[in-house]
Design a protein around this motif. Structure first.
Motif, PDB file in Angstrom:
ATOM      1  N   ALA A   1      -9.105  -1.848   1.911  1.00 15.07           N
ATOM      2  CA  ALA A   1      -7.957  -1.872   2.823  1.00 15.07           C
ATOM      3  C   ALA A   1      -6.651  -2.242   2.112  1.00 15.07           C
ATOM      4  O   ALA A   1      -5.625  -1.552   2.292  1.00 15.07           O
ATOM      5  CB  ALA A   1      -8.228  -2.815   3.989  1.00 15.07           C
ATOM      6  N   PRO A   2      -6.609  -3.310   1.300  1.00 13.42           N
ATOM      7  CA  PRO A   2      -5.350  -3.589   0.591  1.00 13.42           C
ATOM      8  C   PRO A   2      -4.956  -2.471  -0.378  1.00 13.42           C
ATOM      9  O   PRO A   2      -3.766  -2.206  -0.574  1.00 13.42           O
ATOM     10  CB  PRO A   2      -5.652  -4.891  -0.161  1.00 13.42           C
ATOM     11  CG  PRO A   2      -6.795  -5.502   0.546  1.00 13.42           C
ATOM     12  CD  PRO A   2      -7.611  -4.357   1.039  1.00 13.42           C
ATOM     13  N   LEU A   3      -5.962  -1.812  -0.966  1.00 17.98           N
ATOM     14  CA  LEU A   3      -5.641  -0.714  -1.878  1.00 17.98           C
ATOM     15  C   LEU A   3      -5.022   0.454  -1.117  1.00 17.98           C
ATOM     16  O   LEU A   3      -4.089   1.108  -1.617  1.00 17.98           O
ATOM     17  CB  LEU A   3      -6.910  -0.265  -2.607  1.00 17.98           C
ATOM     18  CG  LEU A   3      -7.550  -1.309  -3.526  1.00 17.98           C
ATOM     19  CD1 LEU A   3      -8.817  -0.756  -4.156  1.00 17.98           C
ATOM     20  CD2 LEU A   3      -6.563  -1.760  -4.597  1.00 17.98           C
ATOM     21  N   MET A   4      -5.521   0.743   0.087  1.00 13.55           N
ATOM     22  CA  MET A   4      -4.912   1.796   0.895  1.00 13.55           C
ATOM     23  C   MET A   4      -3.501   1.399   1.312  1.00 13.55           C
ATOM     24  O   MET A   4      -2.591   2.243   1.377  1.00 13.55           O
ATOM     25  CB  MET A   4      -5.785   2.087   2.115  1.00 13.55           C
ATOM     26  CG  MET A   4      -7.066   2.823   1.782  1.00 13.55           C
ATOM     27  SD  MET A   4      -7.960   3.388   3.250  1.00 13.55           S
ATOM     28  CE  MET A   4      -8.533   1.820   3.889  1.00 13.55           C
ATOM     29  N   GLY A   5      -3.316   0.107   1.612  1.00 16.26           N
ATOM     30  CA  GLY A   5      -1.958  -0.357   1.908  1.00 16.26           C
ATOM     31  C   GLY A   5      -1.039  -0.192   0.719  1.00 16.26           C
ATOM     32  O   GLY A   5       0.133   0.201   0.867  1.00 16.26           O
ATOM     33  N   LEU A   6      -1.556  -0.464  -0.474  1.00 15.58           N
ATOM     34  CA  LEU A   6      -0.758  -0.262  -1.695  1.00 15.58           C
ATOM     35  C   LEU A   6      -0.437   1.219  -1.889  1.00 15.58           C
ATOM     36  O   LEU A   6       0.674   1.574  -2.325  1.00 15.58           O
ATOM     37  CB  LEU A   6      -1.515  -0.812  -2.900  1.00 15.58           C
ATOM     38  CG  LEU A   6      -0.828  -0.680  -4.264  1.00 15.58           C
ATOM     39  CD1 LEU A   6       0.497  -1.417  -4.268  1.00 15.58           C
ATOM     40  CD2 LEU A   6      -1.743  -1.198  -5.371  1.00 15.58           C
ATOM     41  N   LEU A   7      -1.397   2.089  -1.556  1.00 17.65           N
ATOM     42  CA  LEU A   7      -1.146   3.528  -1.648  1.00 17.65           C
ATOM     43  C   LEU A   7      -0.001   3.934  -0.718  1.00 17.65           C
ATOM     44  O   LEU A   7       0.895   4.696  -1.102  1.00 17.65           O
ATOM     45  CB  LEU A   7      -2.419   4.294  -1.290  1.00 17.65           C
ATOM     46  CG  LEU A   7      -2.281   5.829  -1.197  1.00 17.65           C
ATOM     47  CD1 LEU A   7      -1.873   6.402  -2.544  1.00 17.65           C
ATOM     48  CD2 LEU A   7      -3.583   6.444  -0.704  1.00 17.65           C
ATOM     49  N   GLY A   8      -0.024   3.434   0.527  1.00 16.95           N
ATOM     50  CA  GLY A   8       1.072   3.723   1.454  1.00 16.95           C
ATOM     51  C   GLY A   8       2.396   3.174   0.962  1.00 16.95           C
ATOM     52  O   GLY A   8       3.455   3.801   1.149  1.00 16.95           O
TER      53      GLY A   8
END
Length: 460
Positions: A370-377
């Protein structure tokens, strides 16, 4: 043929054709043509004589007109000289009268200047005051008064000064009242309807649980295109249903509209989520999945623990719980040696472990992803921001707001999904380990009991 006749023959033929085309009787020979030319010359002579006669008559008339024009010019010049002299005398008299007026006014001149300024400022304030929604047209008098005193330099009368005083006093008095009055309200669809409006001093207008605004250009009251959050609109309903003289909490805007405009521009939860883009929606979907899996594990493990406790209190072996299935293996292998029984019970516990730990590794993966997807966004949002800067520069911050919003919102969504998932994973993992620990503890007890029975049998 004679050379002269041969030279003039084309000309004569052309004249014959011309006269035949314009004459009623065709010309047959040269004598007829000569007669026609003679008659034409006589007609031209008569016309020229008539023109000379008309010119001579007009020449005599022009002389008369010229004499009249000169006389008129002299008369106008004389009148212009008299008017210039009168104008200079009037200018001198006007200056003397103005000096006399200024001398007689004295300090009153400054008073009327202040009066003009106060009238203009008050008219401007009344245009933006919501009290004008109840008392319409009060600013027209003040605007006319300020214009009259400014352009035509006329003095205000006692009645006009008293009315200005009255309007100022009424503005101060009404700003401290909560009043209900009837007026026309324009809803969000543009439909006008008569309704009761509550005015809270000079700060807010509310009706039917909604905040209103006053448009001085149309002199109408209209609903806001967007209302603030429910914690403010609920206070408007309390105010509408309150008894006269009762004290109720109300969300008042001391800035007279500026704070309310800022509140309604604040994005709600749905708009914030939408600003995260497709990455934000994916994070939310993953978070919902993690919540469902965690709830399933926590509820299932809670029921499993209660069944295990019930099994520990009962002498009957039940297959609806892990401990009962382990006890069933012990019951089926009563005759084997302790080492073999230990392996059988370990095998039964290993078979139960996947059921107990189902979905728990997936929760751990979601908590990490989840934090990695947030970083992607966040990275995507910053790319969009720099693209806007490259195309349009940094002059308009609104062009960069979309990318910055996506960058911040996806980061927040990733953390909001990851942090609860970590706790739920920890809870589910602890519960599963607790159940496995109970199974291992009971298995060790059964093995110890079998070894004691075997030792007692050898001793006997």
């Amino acid at each position: 043929m004679n050379p002269i006749k041969r030279a003039y023959l084309p000309v004569i033929c052309s004249l014959l054709l011309a006269f035949n085309a314009g004459a009623a009787t065709p010309v047959q020979d040269l004598d007829s043509l000569l007669e026609l030319v003679k008659q034409g010359k006589l007609a031209e002579d008569k016309e020229n004589q008539a023109r000379e006669a008309r010119f001579k008559a007009a020449r005599d008339d022009q002389a008369v007109l010229l004499a009249e024009a000169r006389a008129t010019r002299e008369q106008e010049e004389t009148q212009s000289t008299e008017l210039e002299k009168a104008f200079e005398e009037n200018e001198q008299n006007l200056a003397e009268l103005q000096a006399s007026l200024d001398e007689r006014l004295g300090s009153l001149k400054e008073l009327f200047g202040v009066l003009q300024q106060v009238a203009g400022d008050t008219a401007s304030n009344f245009e933006n005051s919501i009290i004008s929604a109840q008392f319409k047209g009060r600013g027209d008098f003040l605007s006319a008064l300020a214009q009259k005193m400014g352009t035509s330099s006329q003095l205000a009368s006692i009645e006009e000064m008293e009315r200005l005083w009255f309007e100022l006093q009424r503005e101060m008095t009404e700003s401290g009242k909560v009043v209900r009055f009837a007026t026309t309200v324009v809803d969000q669809t543009g439909l006008e309807q008569q309704g009761d409006v509550i005015r809270v001093g000079a700060f807010n207008l509310v009706s039917d649980g909604k905040y209103l605004r006053y448009n001085h250009s149309t002199n109408k009251v209209a609903e806001l295109v967007r209302q603030p959050s429910s914690r403010f609109t609920e206070t408007t309903r309390d105010l509408a249903s309150a008894n006269p003289g009762a004290l109720v909490p109300f969300g008042i805007d001391p800035t007279r509209g500026a704070l309310l405009e800022a509140l309604i521009k604040e994005p709600n939860l749905r708009e914030r989520v939408e600003s995260g883009g497709i990455v934000g929606y994916i994070i939310i979907a993953v978070g919902i999945l993690a919540l469902l899996l965690a709830l399933e594990r926590i509820i299932t493990l809670s029921l499993t623990r209660s069944k295990i406790k019930s099994q520990m209190k009962s002498s009957e072996v039940k297959n609806n719980n892990p401990l009962g299935r382990v006890l069933a293996v012990h019951k089926e292998n009563r005759a084997v040696d302790p080492d073999t029984l230990e392996l059988k019970l370990a095998e039964a516990i290993i078979r139960e472990r996947p059921r107990l730990e189902r979905f728990i590794p997936l929760l751990k993966i979601i908590a990490v992803a989840a934090p990695l997807m947030g970083l992607l966004g966040t990275v995507i949002g910053m790319i969009l921001t720099f693209q806007a800067i490259t195309l349009f520069g940094t002059g308009d911050p609104k062009l960069m707001a979309g990318g910055i919003s996506q960058a911040l919102v996806t980061t927040v969504l990733g953390l909001l999904v990851a942090i609860p998932t970590v706790f739920m994973h920890s809870i589910a993992s602890t519960m599963a380990k607790g159940v496995v620990h109970t199974l291992e503890e009971q298995s060790a007890g059964l093995i110890a009991e079998r070894m004691e029975q075997q030792e007692h049998g050898h001793t006997a």
